[in-house]
Every structure is written in structure tokens, then in C-alpha cells.
Design an enzyme around this catalytic site. Sequence first.
Site, PDB file in Angstrom:
ATOM      1  N   ASP A  77      70.697  11.746  17.502  1.00 49.83           N
ATOM      2  CA  ASP A  77      70.235  12.625  18.574  1.00 49.83           C
ATOM      3  C   ASP A  77      71.258  13.712  18.894  1.00 49.83           C
ATOM      4  OD1 ASP A  77      68.839  13.736  20.657  1.00 49.83           O
ATOM      5  OD2 ASP A  77      69.275  12.132  22.082  1.00 49.83           O
ATOM      6  N   ASP A 287      67.358  19.904  18.424  1.00 50.91           N
ATOM      7  CA  ASP A 287      67.403  18.518  18.863  1.00 50.91           C
ATOM      8  C   ASP A 287      66.805  17.587  17.813  1.00 50.91           C
ATOM      9  OD1 ASP A 287      67.518  16.163  20.180  1.00 50.91           O
ATOM     10  OD2 ASP A 287      66.263  16.738  21.872  1.00 50.91           O
TER      11      ASP A 287
END
Length: 408
Positions: A77, A287
Site C-alpha cells: 500500500d 495508490d
Amino acid sequence: MSHPCFVIIPLFIILQFSVIEFVNGGFSVNLIHKIPASASSLVSKDIPQSPTNAYLGHYLMELNIGTPPVKIYGIADTGSDLTWTSCVPCEGCYKQLNPLFDPTKSSTYSNISCQSDQCLHWLDTGKCSSNNQCDYTYAYASASVTQGILAQDTITFISATGKPVPLQGVAFGCGHNDTGSFNDHEMGIIGLGGGPISLISQIGPSIGGKRFSQCLVPFHTDVSITSKMSFGDGSEVTGDGVVSTPMVIKEDKTPYFVTLNGLSVGSTYLPYDSSSKSVSKGNMFLDSGTPPTILPTKLYEELVDQVKKMIALTPIVDDPELGNQLCYRTSTNVDGPTITAHFEGADVQLNPIQTFISPKDGVLCFGFTNTSSDGGIYGNFAQSNYFIGFDLDRHTVSFKPQDCTKQQ
Ligand SMILES: *[C@@H]1O[C@H](CO)[C@@H](O)[C@H](O)[C@H]1NC(C)=O
Ligand SMILES: *[C@@H]1O[C@H](CO)[C@@H](O)[C@H](O)[C@H]1NC(C)=O
Ligand SMILES: *[C@@H]1O[C@H](CO)[C@@H](O)[C@H](O)[C@H]1NC(C)=O
């Protein structure tokens, strides 16, 4: 506090159902341990690497924690900083297939004191417990939460040549109350953002620089196929066809902000914000924890209009499960247009394999969605099949097209 990452939207919850059947047909977590002994001859240095595979809308990255090392698989992440894994005891935690990390079995594990910089300054939600440990609560945009104590231990990467690369004293969250939208293969989250507690900020100085690169395989790829995350010196994305865009530094150091000037669908250019003459710097962030690319509604609507015009099929309008998404019934990939993301100084071309996702058999949906905010998120579908290098020292993000299933 809430981190703007790791968003799951209905498209990808639906996606999970179709993949699960396939997964039950033979996937075992062990498959993702394999590290080819004979990697590329181009790699001469012991670059720390981690095998990563696509699983239910997320990328699971392998990390070896403790002494002796124990494998955990966390969601890669770039939209958050804290690396955490569920630790025993974990009452009320979501169900997991693999044994949880047991701190008492690692000879190099220690709790981090709440007076430390890591607790006080790096982690903005750390606080002292009665026995001087650092209690943390870390929450995500998806409403998932991990609660536990900040700890440190050795993390061991395996280099391309098969050599272990141990890095001592890496701070991570030992989660003792982890809840939210996780599946049972996910053992935590690997925080690859740019803030001080992120994995790359911590290990960068000991591996030749704060940089890393990823090559995410497309989601239809067999779960047994892994690609590598590479860290530090030697992980740069170089060679023919590399384009780079500046990272835009804002107060929030976690997200990797970049500037998207506009998008093209075939040869039709759509400015990011047609109502304004100049584009606002850092209007998007990359992201790897968010599947779709999320755009302001106006740009999204213009994009969908153009994409529809260039596809000869009729969009699905009668399937409530699919909501408002642009989807088509087709058994092959959509013969759709090339979409170009015009980042400042870097044009990145996306083919239908990176822009259309199959949430269920015979259906393909456009992997973009919208937000009422002015800022967007460049999600993990659009990042697939590119080598993407994040250089936190030079403040650049570099892209190079690559079939990530055949990563060198
Ligand atoms: C770390 O803190 C936990 C929770 O209070 C405690 O049970 C454990 O003994 C501590 N571990 C070490 C190695 O100090
Ligand atoms: C565990 O976390 C959930 C969700 O954040 C919270 O509602 C619950 O109170 C927590 N339980 C404990 C024992 O802290
Ligand atoms: C997203 O776009 C749809 C269709 O264009 C619109 O109805 C909806 O209000 C938008 N949602 C947000 C959050 O802007």
C-alpha cells in the site's frame, strides 16, 4: 485519523466472488514463497526484493519478520505508512488462514517504548500505555482499523541472487485488534508511503537510498505468478522508454502526489480541469492499495463518454449488481481505445488490459470511478504492467512499460 487509501468500491467486492471459486481450485499461499534461484544476470547487486502477487483486488507482498524469519503476506500500500501484521493474541481479529506472528517466538523482537521518536513523532496516533509501550490505532479510508503495539524486529528480504538481506530494528505494528474488509489471505498491510514510519523511509538509508520499484501483474493473472518489489540502490527504473514525473511535496508526506494534466482517449484530449486554465500541482496520488483510478466527476463523465463512443458494444444497463459502472458483456477483452495519462513530463499509455476488469464471467467493467473531490487517485489496475519507480530522494516517479508476468 483516516488515511485516504485502501478504498474498496463495490466493483471490487463483486470481483472477489468470481475469483474465490478459482482460488479454491488450487491456490495455496505456499505458492508465493518461491524465489527463482537464477534471476536475471543483469542483477549483480544484492538488491532486497519481495515477491508480490495479485489477489482479489490487492497486491500481496511477502515479508519475512523476526528470528527465525516468519513469512507474512501483507497488502502492498503506497497510500499508507505503517507496516503491521496481526500478532498473537488477536481476539476479535478477522479470520486468517496462516498462523499469526508470535512475538514470543522471535529472539530479535522488542516493544518500542512510547518515549521513542517512532512513537511520538513518526506515528501520529501513538500513545503511552500503562507499561510504557506504544499503543497505536491506525485507520483506513475503507473503515478498516488496526490496533496494537508498536514493535521492532528484523526484516529479511531475499536478493535477486537468492541471498538473505536482513535489516534490523524495523518498526512495525503488532496488531492485536484488526478489523475491516480483509480476506483471510491478508495478514496485514505493508506501508510503502513516504512518511517517516513507512518501510522505505526506515530501510532506505541502509540500502543505498529511499527508493523502490514495483511491477504489478494484471489482475487476471494466475495467482501463482509473482513479480518483485525491489528496494534501494539498484531498484531504479532505467533504460529505453522510461518517462518520469516530479513528485509534488505537500504537507502530508504519505501519498505520492503527482500532477495529471489530462487524459487522452485515442486522440481526443480531456484536460484534468476544463474550467481552469492551469492544473493544480499534485492533483493525483498513486495508490497501490486502491484498485480503480478515481477521478473528479466531470473528468470521469467526459472520459466515460469518449470511451463509450469508441467501443462497438452496448453497455450493460440491466444489472443492479454493477451499479453505474460502464460494463460490457463480452467473453474476450474489450476492443477499447488506448487511454493516455498525461502526467507532467510523462505520458503513460494504458491498454484495455489495464483499464477493463472482469468482476464476473463474461462481463468487463471500466476500471475508473469518480469522486466529488478535486483530487484523484491513480489506482493499482492502471499501475499494472508498468515498472514504476518511486524515488523519494530525487522526488520522481518513473514509468516503463513491462509485461510484469515476465519480469526479469
Ligand atoms: C511487549 O509488550 C507485551 C504487551 O504488554 C508484553 O506482553 C510483552 O512481554 C512485551 N514483550 C517484550 C519482548 O518486552
Ligand atoms: C477492537 O476494534 C474495534 C473496531 O475498531 C472496536 O470497536 C473495539 O472496541 C476494539 N476492541 C478492543 C478490545 O479494543
Ligand atoms: C459519480 O458519477 C455519477 C454518474 O456520472 C454521478 O451520478 C454521481 O453523483 C457521481 N458521484 C460522485 C461522488 O461525485
